[in-house]
Design a protein around this motif. Structure first.
Motif, PDB file in Angstrom:
ATOM      1  N   UNK A  53     -14.259 -55.713 -25.152  1.00 28.96           N
ATOM      2  CA  UNK A  53     -14.200 -55.929 -26.606  1.00 28.96           C
ATOM      3  C   UNK A  53     -14.233 -57.415 -26.940  1.00 28.96           C
ATOM      4  N   UNK A  54     -13.603 -58.238 -26.089  1.00 31.26           N
ATOM      5  CA  UNK A  54     -13.639 -59.681 -26.317  1.00 31.26           C
ATOM      6  C   UNK A  54     -15.050 -60.237 -26.123  1.00 31.26           C
ATOM      7  N   UNK A  55     -15.750 -59.722 -25.122  1.00 37.20           N
ATOM      8  CA  UNK A  55     -17.140 -60.152 -24.891  1.00 37.20           C
ATOM      9  C   UNK A  55     -18.012 -59.782 -26.090  1.00 37.20           C
ATOM     10  N   UNK A 100     -17.454 -62.044 -28.987  1.00 38.09           N
ATOM     11  CA  UNK A 100     -18.077 -63.365 -28.815  1.00 38.09           C
ATOM     12  C   UNK A 100     -19.586 -63.280 -29.021  1.00 38.09           C
ATOM     13  N   UNK A 101     -20.214 -62.263 -28.415  1.00 35.69           N
ATOM     14  CA  UNK A 101     -21.667 -62.141 -28.490  1.00 35.69           C
ATOM     15  C   UNK A 101     -22.135 -61.573 -29.823  1.00 35.69           C
ATOM     16  N   UNK A 102     -21.359 -60.653 -30.406  1.00 40.03           N
ATOM     17  CA  UNK A 102     -21.739 -60.025 -31.688  1.00 40.03           C
ATOM     18  C   UNK A 102     -20.493 -59.894 -32.564  1.00 40.03           C
TER      19      UNK A 102
END
Length: 412
Positions: free
Chosen positions: A357-359, A362-364
């Motif tokens: 969820x953190x990724x 960051x990405x979207x």
């Protein structure tokens, strides 16, 4: 009870005595449980994000449609419904005319979308960023005004400093209309799911519906076959919709003929939730297959343990240990191994879900969400892992319990 605690103590001692082997035995259970927890928590988090956004967009909205052109829905019908039903906040009909908009930036396909002064209530995914909506007085007098989206203003004029500027649109019927821009709208901060835009998207002018009549000669009281209504927050959707249908049937003399149908936004939400839940459950069941693999691994290791501990089993039996005691000892060990694997799997599943969820955040950032899972699922996963250990530990435990003390001591 004291015997059970003794078995658990012995099981922990044997597990700690063979740390590496015990960890490898748990690995299949850890992977299986963590996969299920990760998928369910991500699925629940995504569902909460989707339903939260959709609920903020269409909460309280219902659509009413006619099944037969002989039984239309008129503006008079909707006005009567609004006046007689306290539950109905406002209504809207879907009326639009297309044409071509010409500006120094070029020609664009445009739609004049006829709406009431409170149409913004249906556009909960957008907010007013500049200027104002057209007023009730503008609507009543059929004033040639409109509000558009910020993105459309940039397409048409290259900037958003357009309040008070005219827009010329050549309608398909050959009439040229000029509307004055009174306001700009932008996507609300919680509407990332519908913030789509593409190069050749048409331009939408939200204009008073009455201008269709004054400028184009169109009859706004003409029959329509779909209408949209917003109910008050405390309204019972089912009862309100049934009452709306009853009014329409009475006004058009078709009681009991089922000529009108309705669909509430809550029905749509229920369907979406069902689809997401089915997908989540299906993927979780696929991931749970690894639990069976882990269970087989537990059984194999326990069989090896039985072979290695033949001497211990023989001595215990020679000293009077019962078959039941030996069996419970090995079952306790396999159950604890899988339970510990389940707990580690739950922890790693949670950590993996939050990492993913953190990724995503960051990405979207527009699609960021928080993983979510209920205590019941955690408890079920823990119990299920223990059941797997007991189920796959029965055979090794029975094999150990049935060893003849003489045969066991002979192998020393």
């Amino acid at each position: 009870m004291s015997q059970i605690f003794e078995y658990i103590k012995m099981a922990f001692f044997n597990i700690l005595s063979n740390k590496v082997r015990s960890l490898l035995t748990m690995l299949g259970i850890i992977i299986g449980i963590s996969s299920v927890i990760l998928i369910i928590s991500l699925g629940n988090g995504a569902k909460n994000m989707i339903t939260g956004q959709l609920d903020s967009i269409g909460n309280g909205q219902v659509a009413v449609a006619s099944m037969d052109p002989s039984y239309p829905i008129t503006i008079d019908d909707l006005e009567y419904i609004k006046e007689t039903m306290e539950e109905v906040r406002t209504y809207q009909v879907s009326l639009s005319l297309n044409g071509t908009i010409t500006t120094p930036k070029g020609e664009f396909t445009g739609f004049a979308y006829g709406c009431k002064a409170d149409n913004y209530l249906f556009e909960q995914y957008s907010v007013l960023s500049k200027g104002s909506y057209f007023s009730e007085d503008d609507y009543e007098t059929g004033k040639m005004v409109c509000y558009i989206a910020e993105n459309d203003a940039i397409k048409l004029f290259g900037n958003t400093d357009v309040i008070g500027m005219p827009i010329d649109i050549m309608m398909v019927n050959g009439r040229n209309l000029t509307y004055t821009i009174t306001g700009l709208t932008a996507y609300a901060s919680n509407s990332s799911m519908i913030t789509y835009d593409y190069e050749n998207a048409p331009i939408y002018l939200n204009v008073p519906l009455t201008t269709f009549e004054s400028a184009l000669g169109a009859d706004i009281n003409a029959d329509t076959y779909t209408a949209y209504l917003i109910l008050n927050d405390d309204a019972n959707t089912q009862e309100a919709c049934n009452q709306i249908i009853n009014i329409l049937e009475a006004r058009h003399d078709c009681r009991g003929e089922n000529q009108y149908i309705f669909q509430s936004f809550s029905d749509v939400m229920s369907t979406i939730n069902t689809v997401i839940n089915v997908i989540t459950i299906f993927i979780s069941l696929v991931a749970a297959i690894s639990l069976l693999v882990g269970g087989v691994g537990v059984m194999n290791i326990m069989l090896v343990s039985v072979t290695e501990r033949t001497r211990e089993i023989g001595i215990r039996k020679a000293l009077g240990a019962k078959t039941r005691s030996i069996m419970l000892q090995f079952l306790s060990e396999s159950a604890i191994i899988t339970m510990l694997g389940g707990l580690l799997g739950i922890l790693s599943g949670f950590l993996g879900a939050f990492l993913i969820s953190q990724i995503i955040s960051i990405l979207a950032p527009d699609y960021a969400f928080t993983p979510s899972i209920s205590f019941g699922v955690i408890l079920l996963a823990t119990l299920f892992s223990s059941v797997v250990g007991i189920f796959f530990g029965i055979y090794p435990a029975r094999k150990a319990a049935k060893l003849s003390p003489i045969e066991a001591l002979r192998r020393m």
